[in-house]
Write a protein that holds these residues in place. Structure first.
Motif, PDB file in Angstrom:
ATOM      1  N   LYS A  55     -17.710  79.284 -33.948  1.00 32.30           N
ATOM      2  CA  LYS A  55     -16.734  79.264 -35.040  1.00 32.30           C
ATOM      3  C   LYS A  55     -15.588  78.313 -34.710  1.00 32.30           C
ATOM      4  O   LYS A  55     -15.156  77.537 -35.554  1.00 32.30           O
ATOM      5  N   ALA A  56     -15.118  78.355 -33.466  1.00 30.84           N
ATOM      6  CA  ALA A  56     -14.028  77.472 -33.036  1.00 30.84           C
ATOM      7  C   ALA A  56     -14.449  76.009 -33.120  1.00 30.84           C
ATOM      8  O   ALA A  56     -13.670  75.153 -33.550  1.00 30.84           O
ATOM      9  N   LYS A  57     -15.689  75.721 -32.732  1.00 33.88           N
ATOM     10  CA  LYS A  57     -16.182  74.346 -32.788  1.00 33.88           C
ATOM     11  C   LYS A  57     -16.232  73.852 -34.228  1.00 33.88           C
ATOM     12  O   LYS A  57     -15.846  72.723 -34.525  1.00 33.88           O
ATOM     13  N   GLU A  58     -16.680  74.716 -35.144  1.00 34.47           N
ATOM     14  CA  GLU A  58     -16.729  74.348 -36.559  1.00 34.47           C
ATOM     15  C   GLU A  58     -15.324  74.122 -37.111  1.00 34.47           C
ATOM     16  O   GLU A  58     -15.087  73.163 -37.852  1.00 34.47           O
TER      17      GLU A  58
ATOM     18  N   ASN B  91     -12.840  68.177 -32.098  1.00 33.35           N
ATOM     19  CA  ASN B  91     -13.882  68.119 -31.082  1.00 33.35           C
ATOM     20  C   ASN B  91     -13.807  66.823 -30.288  1.00 33.35           C
ATOM     21  O   ASN B  91     -14.739  66.448 -29.599  1.00 33.35           O
ATOM     22  N   SER B  92     -12.692  66.110 -30.418  1.00 32.05           N
ATOM     23  CA  SER B  92     -12.411  64.855 -29.712  1.00 32.05           C
ATOM     24  C   SER B  92     -13.368  63.725 -30.076  1.00 32.05           C
ATOM     25  O   SER B  92     -13.649  62.857 -29.258  1.00 32.05           O
ATOM     26  N   GLU B  93     -13.846  63.741 -31.310  1.00 32.16           N
ATOM     27  CA  GLU B  93     -14.694  62.657 -31.801  1.00 32.16           C
ATOM     28  C   GLU B  93     -13.833  61.709 -32.629  1.00 32.16           C
ATOM     29  O   GLU B  93     -13.107  62.146 -33.528  1.00 32.16           O
ATOM     30  N   VAL B  94     -13.895  60.417 -32.325  1.00 35.31           N
ATOM     31  CA  VAL B  94     -13.115  59.428 -33.070  1.00 35.31           C
ATOM     32  C   VAL B  94     -13.679  59.333 -34.482  1.00 35.31           C
ATOM     33  O   VAL B  94     -14.878  59.141 -34.673  1.00 35.31           O
ATOM     34  N   VAL B  95     -12.793  59.500 -35.468  1.00 43.92           N
ATOM     35  CA  VAL B  95     -13.229  59.433 -36.861  1.00 43.92           C
ATOM     36  C   VAL B  95     -12.637  58.229 -37.593  1.00 43.92           C
ATOM     37  O   VAL B  95     -13.123  57.854 -38.658  1.00 43.92           O
ATOM     38  N   ASP B  96     -11.588  57.627 -36.999  1.00 49.68           N
ATOM     39  CA  ASP B  96     -10.997  56.456 -37.639  1.00 49.68           C
ATOM     40  C   ASP B  96     -10.216  55.656 -36.606  1.00 49.68           C
ATOM     41  O   ASP B  96      -9.609  56.232 -35.689  1.00 49.68           O
ATOM     42  N   LEU B  97     -10.243  54.348 -36.754  1.00 46.03           N
ATOM     43  CA  LEU B  97      -9.507  53.438 -35.876  1.00 46.03           C
ATOM     44  C   LEU B  97      -9.008  52.277 -36.719  1.00 46.03           C
ATOM     45  O   LEU B  97      -9.795  51.636 -37.422  1.00 46.03           O
TER      46      LEU B  97
END
Length: 106
Positions: free
Chosen positions: A25-28, A51-57
């Motif tokens: 649940k926390a990950k979602e 989740n520390s995934e780059v979504v924009d730069l």
């Protein structure tokens, strides 16, 4: 230290299932959160999810000819946004641990 807790009443399979469920649940929830940092007056901007995934730069075009400045600003920006995400993860972990206070209570 364990006053009021009857350890014989704790079902470890149930506890582990709840821990796993809480982690999923926390990950979602983290995937929905967005953290953004800027450096160089907004010349570099990075956004990551929880989740520390780059979504924009975003990089200002004027930096494309100045590799050294671009590297410095990217490092600064990445460090700031990762710190934000890490603090969020710590807070969520503390909240999850608070949910275990009722296990085995009489």
């Amino acid at each position: 230290m364990f006053d009021g807790i009857d350890l014989s009443k704790i079902d470890l399979n149930q506890v582990m299932g709840q821990v796993q469920e809480m982690a999923e649940k926390a990950k979602e929830e983290n995937a929905q959160k967005l953290f953004t940092a800027k450096a160089g007056g907004g010349m570099v901007e990075i956004s990551i999810n929880g989740n520390s995934e780059v979504v924009d730069l975003k990089i200002d075009d004027s930096l494309l000819d100045d590799k050294d400045s671009l590297q410095i600003l990217l490092i600064s920006c990445m460090n700031d946004v990762i710190k934000q995400s890490d603090e969020n993860k710590k807070m969520m972990a503390m909240n999850m641990m608070g949910g275990f206070g009722s296990f085995g209570q009489k």
